[in-house]
Design a protein around this motif. Structure first.
Motif, PDB file in Angstrom:
ATOM      1  N   LYS A  62       0.871  -1.190   0.000  1.00 38.40           N
ATOM      2  CA  LYS A  62       0.000   0.000   0.000  1.00 38.40           C
ATOM      3  C   LYS A  62       0.899   1.228   0.000  1.00 38.40           C
ATOM      4  O   LYS A  62       1.976   1.194   0.604  1.00 38.40           O
TER       5      LYS A  62
ATOM      6  N   ASN B 149       1.127   5.062   1.379  1.00 36.00           N
ATOM      7  CA  ASN B 149       0.534   5.987   2.351  1.00 36.00           C
ATOM      8  C   ASN B 149       0.931   7.411   1.979  1.00 36.00           C
ATOM      9  O   ASN B 149       2.122   7.698   1.794  1.00 36.00           O
ATOM     10  N   LEU B 150      -0.061   8.282   1.906  1.00 33.56           N
ATOM     11  CA  LEU B 150       0.152   9.701   1.608  1.00 33.56           C
ATOM     12  C   LEU B 150      -0.308  10.528   2.798  1.00 33.56           C
ATOM     13  O   LEU B 150      -1.357  10.230   3.381  1.00 33.56           O
ATOM     14  N   ALA B 151       0.441  11.557   3.132  1.00 30.45           N
ATOM     15  CA  ALA B 151      -0.011  12.417   4.237  1.00 30.45           C
ATOM     16  C   ALA B 151       0.667  13.768   4.181  1.00 30.45           C
ATOM     17  O   ALA B 151       1.831  13.885   3.790  1.00 30.45           O
TER      18      ALA B 151
ATOM     19  N   TYR C 141       2.729  -2.299  10.037  1.00 29.36           N
ATOM     20  CA  TYR C 141       1.608  -2.650   9.169  1.00 29.36           C
ATOM     21  C   TYR C 141       0.599  -3.549   9.872  1.00 29.36           C
ATOM     22  O   TYR C 141       1.002  -4.477  10.555  1.00 29.36           O
ATOM     23  N   PRO C 142      -0.719  -3.311   9.733  1.00 34.09           N
ATOM     24  CA  PRO C 142      -1.359  -2.309   8.881  1.00 34.09           C
ATOM     25  C   PRO C 142      -1.606  -0.970   9.574  1.00 34.09           C
ATOM     26  O   PRO C 142      -2.327  -0.139   9.036  1.00 34.09           O
TER      27      PRO C 142
ATOM     28  N   TRP D  33       3.141   5.962  12.088  1.00 38.17           N
ATOM     29  CA  TRP D  33       3.396   6.710  13.320  1.00 38.17           C
ATOM     30  C   TRP D  33       2.879   5.977  14.556  1.00 38.17           C
ATOM     31  O   TRP D  33       3.020   6.459  15.672  1.00 38.17           O
TER      32      TRP D  33
ATOM     33  N   ALA E 210      -8.065   1.001  -4.491  1.00 38.10           N
ATOM     34  CA  ALA E 210      -7.174   1.056  -3.322  1.00 38.10           C
ATOM     35  C   ALA E 210      -6.335   2.329  -3.285  1.00 38.10           C
ATOM     36  O   ALA E 210      -6.221   2.980  -2.243  1.00 38.10           O
ATOM     37  N   GLU E 211      -5.753   2.670  -4.419  1.00 32.65           N
ATOM     38  CA  GLU E 211      -4.760   3.748  -4.425  1.00 32.65           C
ATOM     39  C   GLU E 211      -5.288   4.982  -5.149  1.00 32.65           C
ATOM     40  O   GLU E 211      -6.009   4.867  -6.146  1.00 32.65           O
ATOM     41  N   TRP E 212      -4.848   6.139  -4.668  1.00 34.85           N
ATOM     42  CA  TRP E 212      -5.218   7.405  -5.305  1.00 34.85           C
ATOM     43  C   TRP E 212      -4.837   7.395  -6.793  1.00 34.85           C
ATOM     44  O   TRP E 212      -5.617   7.842  -7.649  1.00 34.85           O
TER      45      TRP E 212
ATOM     46  N   ALA F 283      -4.524  12.885   5.052  1.00 34.30           N
ATOM     47  CA  ALA F 283      -3.858  11.599   4.821  1.00 34.30           C
ATOM     48  C   ALA F 283      -4.758  10.658   4.041  1.00 34.30           C
ATOM     49  O   ALA F 283      -5.975  10.650   4.190  1.00 34.30           O
ATOM     50  N   SER F 284      -4.114   9.841   3.217  1.00 35.66           N
ATOM     51  CA  SER F 284      -4.756   8.722   2.553  1.00 35.66           C
ATOM     52  C   SER F 284      -3.879   7.511   2.830  1.00 35.66           C
ATOM     53  O   SER F 284      -2.773   7.412   2.292  1.00 35.66           O
ATOM     54  N   LEU F 285      -4.339   6.652   3.707  1.00 37.93           N
ATOM     55  CA  LEU F 285      -3.537   5.509   4.154  1.00 37.93           C
ATOM     56  C   LEU F 285      -4.160   4.237   3.590  1.00 37.93           C
ATOM     57  O   LEU F 285      -3.670   3.659   2.639  1.00 37.93           O
ATOM     58  N   GLY F 286      -5.254   3.774   4.193  1.00 43.16           N
ATOM     59  CA  GLY F 286      -5.978   2.647   3.607  1.00 43.16           C
ATOM     60  C   GLY F 286      -5.328   1.296   3.813  1.00 43.16           C
ATOM     61  O   GLY F 286      -5.615   0.352   3.077  1.00 43.16           O
ATOM     62  N   ASN F 287      -4.465   1.192   4.821  1.00 41.64           N
ATOM     63  CA  ASN F 287      -3.839  -0.107   5.077  1.00 41.64           C
ATOM     64  C   ASN F 287      -4.852  -1.114   5.614  1.00 41.64           C
ATOM     65  O   ASN F 287      -4.794  -2.295   5.300  1.00 41.64           O
ATOM     66  N   VAL F 288      -5.758  -0.626   6.461  1.00 44.51           N
ATOM     67  CA  VAL F 288      -6.754  -1.515   7.064  1.00 44.51           C
ATOM     68  C   VAL F 288      -7.959  -1.672   6.136  1.00 44.51           C
ATOM     69  O   VAL F 288      -8.454  -2.774   5.927  1.00 44.51           O
TER      70      VAL F 288
ATOM     71  N   TRP G 171      -9.828   9.915   1.952  1.00 46.27           N
ATOM     72  CA  TRP G 171      -8.908  10.929   2.477  1.00 46.27           C
ATOM     73  C   TRP G 171      -9.400  11.402   3.834  1.00 46.27           C
ATOM     74  O   TRP G 171     -10.560  11.772   3.996  1.00 46.27           O
TER      75      TRP G 171
ATOM     76  N   TRP H 261      -2.416   9.192  15.066  1.00 47.41           N
ATOM     77  CA  TRP H 261      -2.317   7.748  15.270  1.00 47.41           C
ATOM     78  C   TRP H 261      -1.238   7.392  16.294  1.00 47.41           C
ATOM     79  O   TRP H 261      -1.029   6.222  16.585  1.00 47.41           O
ATOM     80  N   ALA H 262      -0.527   8.378  16.786  1.00 49.17           N
ATOM     81  CA  ALA H 262       0.531   8.132  17.771  1.00 49.17           C
ATOM     82  C   ALA H 262      -0.106   7.906  19.148  1.00 49.17           C
ATOM     83  O   ALA H 262      -1.293   8.186  19.349  1.00 49.17           O
TER      84      ALA H 262
END
Lengths: 145, 145
Positions: A82, A84-86, A109-110, A114, B50-52, B86-91, B97, B114-115
């Motif tokens: 995948k 990841n954009l941010a 992952y996933p 951070w 899945a991806e942008w 952010a655009s993550l989408g791992n899960v 977005w 997410w920290a």
């Protein structure tokens, strides 16, 4: 726009310089983030602005087209699980976009990169990925914007 | 494109629906993320990609213009310390977005949302922010795309 004295992204490139255009540069992240996530690129706007929507729409679009080109090369060269954009900028409020290749074997992952570590780094896979970076860096450096 | 059976963003809106267009919808996040970060919006692409960069450039641009409009209203209505995109989408690998208003008093600032938590939620400030959401939701719902 003049650089801001206490801004690290005004003072320095902020990583390994891959490409430089008048309005933005592309770097690859070094340090611990670059150890855990070798394929971690940033598209850094040249001027010191905090928010993406501080840009006029044409610049906003040009920046995202650069992000898209980097994402495309990352996918082509590195086949991540995948991308990841941010754009966060809470610590360094100088506009920059993270483009990070994520793998289902990486240390978070996933979860987002951070988040806390959930497994040990896979040194063999990380080394293999680092070998692929030469070609990915070159592909990004050869992009026309 | 048909929905994917086991994808939560194909099955459901994924939050409080604020606006719906043919190609995307805007929701406000509920649950614990919405407690910690009340001004947490998502622009969710309708099709399951899945991806942008799976989108054709015109769709990619349309999506980012929607993100920019949401960011603009969040800034205007809520005056955050910083906007995080952010655009993550791992899960959930269904393109979406995140547009999140961050405040220097929130439970993770300046770390990414997410920290790990670094301070307790400020219930009074969170309540005041939630009151402002009514106007922000309405402004986003009134956008033309």
């Amino acid at each position: 726009m003049a650089g801001v004295a206490d801004c690290p992204l005004c003072r320095e490139d902020g990583g390994l310089l891959i490409a430089r255009q008048a309005k933005f540069r592309i770097i690859r992240v070094q340090g611990q983030d670059g150890v855990d996530f070798p394929a971690f690129y940033r598209v850094v706007w040249s001027d010191h602005v905090a928010e993406w929507t501080d840009l006029v729409p044409a610049d906003r679009s040009a920046l995202m087209q650069a992000v898209a080109k980097v994402e495309t090369e990352v996918r082509r060269c590195l086949q991540p699980t995948k991308v990841n954009l941010a754009s966060l900028g809470n610590v360094v409020p100088h506009l920059h976009w993270h483009v990070v290749a994520r793998y289902d074997w990486d240390s978070r992952y996933p979860a987002p990169l951070w988040a806390p570590v959930t497994r040990a780094n896979d040194d063999a896979r990380l080394a293999a990925l680092r070998e692929q970076l030469v070609a990915c860096d070159a592909a990004i450096a050869a992009l026309s914007f």
